[in-house]
Scaffold this motif. Structure first.
Motif, short mmCIF file in Angstrom:
data_model
loop_
_atom_site.label_atom_id
_atom_site.label_comp_id
_atom_site.label_asym_id
_atom_site.label_seq_id
_atom_site.Cartn_x
_atom_site.Cartn_y
_atom_site.Cartn_z
N HIS A 193 0.84 -1.20 0.00
CA HIS A 193 0.00 0.00 0.00
C HIS A 193 0.88 1.25 0.00
N GLN B 104 -0.61 4.56 -0.44
CA GLN B 104 -1.55 5.00 0.59
C GLN B 104 -0.77 5.23 1.89
N TYR C 194 -1.14 3.62 5.70
CA TYR C 194 -0.66 2.32 6.18
C TYR C 194 0.69 2.46 6.89
#
Length: 305
Positions: A188, A191, A194
């Protein structure tokens, strides 16, 4: 207990430690204790080690379903554990306060709290390894860290130097679990949230993420009495990919856990639904527990007779 006690007996906000307001648990005794060959079901909630809106009550729907199941005859009690959370000052509704000890935890605080809660339950209800430890998401990480707990005994808080020994469970059920933290963050990488919640809980050192990941556990040394690990996961999980299951499955297989034979069993259960839907609705979480209890009864000699 006396003959006049009414069952089920439920207790909430039971303090197992004075470290913070979050060091509480809740439990339910569905019926009088009749046999030492009945299991406790003990649940550890998820929430990325930091979400204040996911707590011990998140087990409620699944517990209600289990109370109506045929597996109830094999269950001595249910418990659900709260533990200190890592800071979350940007939470939109309940931001953490730096002065609140309940909301400023870092590893190994979370696992120390779980161990303290397990000791409280074992000391109060006089059971040993006769329990199934269930965890959702980061709760699955914590459940397997109980089996790994010798790995960081030297890193416990100074106040925990004399922490009483906790007897590990006969079986562990991980549900939508986080098992390899570096891989989770890498998968991830687009993103940042995380990496943020992993670093928030375990610090910035990626070597620490690997060392505390359940995939790195030396279970042959730290959990020689472990009899069963069940990995339950949904391919519809939008937050945690199936790769986490594959990595944990491989790690356990290399240490002798096997689906078909042997003293240490391994089972995969495929669930349906989104990451939090599994516990929010309760049906799939309850089904995973039911299937695990069935495996314990059929595969582990001396249990659930």
């Amino acid at each position: 207990m006396t003959a006049t006690d009414v069952f089920p007996q439920r207790e909430k906000n039971v303090r197992y430690s004075d470290r913070s307001a979050l060091n509480t648990l809740e439990y339910c005794l569905p019926q009088p204790w009749r046999s030492s060959r009945r299991l406790w079901i003990i649940y550890i909630h998820g929430g990325a080690w930091q979400d204040p809106e996911i707590d011990a009550s998140s087990f409620g729907n699944a517990q209600d379903l289990l109370m109506k199941s045929r597996e109830l005859e094999h269950i001595a009690g249910f418990a659900s554990i709260n533990y200190r959370l890592s800071p979350y000052p940007s939470h939109p509704r309940l931001p953490s306060d730096p002065s609140d000890p309940a909301r400023n935890a870092h590893h190994p605080d979370h696992i120390n709290d779980v161990l303290a809660a397990l000791h409280y339950l074992q000391d109060t209800f006089h059971f040993s390894h006769e329990y199934l430890l269930v965890g959702h998401s980061c709760g699955a990480t914590l459940a397997l860290q109980v089996a790994m707990s010798r790995n960081w005994a030297a890193h416990r808080e100074s106040t925990q130097a004399s922490q009483p020994n906790v007897v590990p469970p006969v079986a562990i059920l991980g549900v939508e679990g986080l098992y390899d933290l570096p891989a989770l963050v890498e998968n991830h990488s687009d993103q940042p949230v995380y990496k943020d919640f992993v670093a928030n809980a375990f610090g910035p050192d990626e070597a620490q993420w690997a060392a505390t990941s359940p995939t790195s556990g030396d279970y042959e040394a730290s959990w020689p009495t472990g009899k069963l690990v069940v990995l339950a996961h949904s391919r519809e999980d939008e937050l945690v990919e199936w790769d986490q299951v594959d990595r944990m499955h491989r790690a356990l297989r290399t240490q002798g856990f096997d689906e078909a034979q042997g003293d240490q069993r391994l089972k995969l259960v495929e669930l349906s639904g989104k990451h939090d839907q599994v516990w929010q609705e309760g049906r799939e979480l309850a089904r995973a527990i039911q299937e695990t209890v069935q495996v314990i009864g059929s595969s582990i000699r001396g249990f659930l007779l």
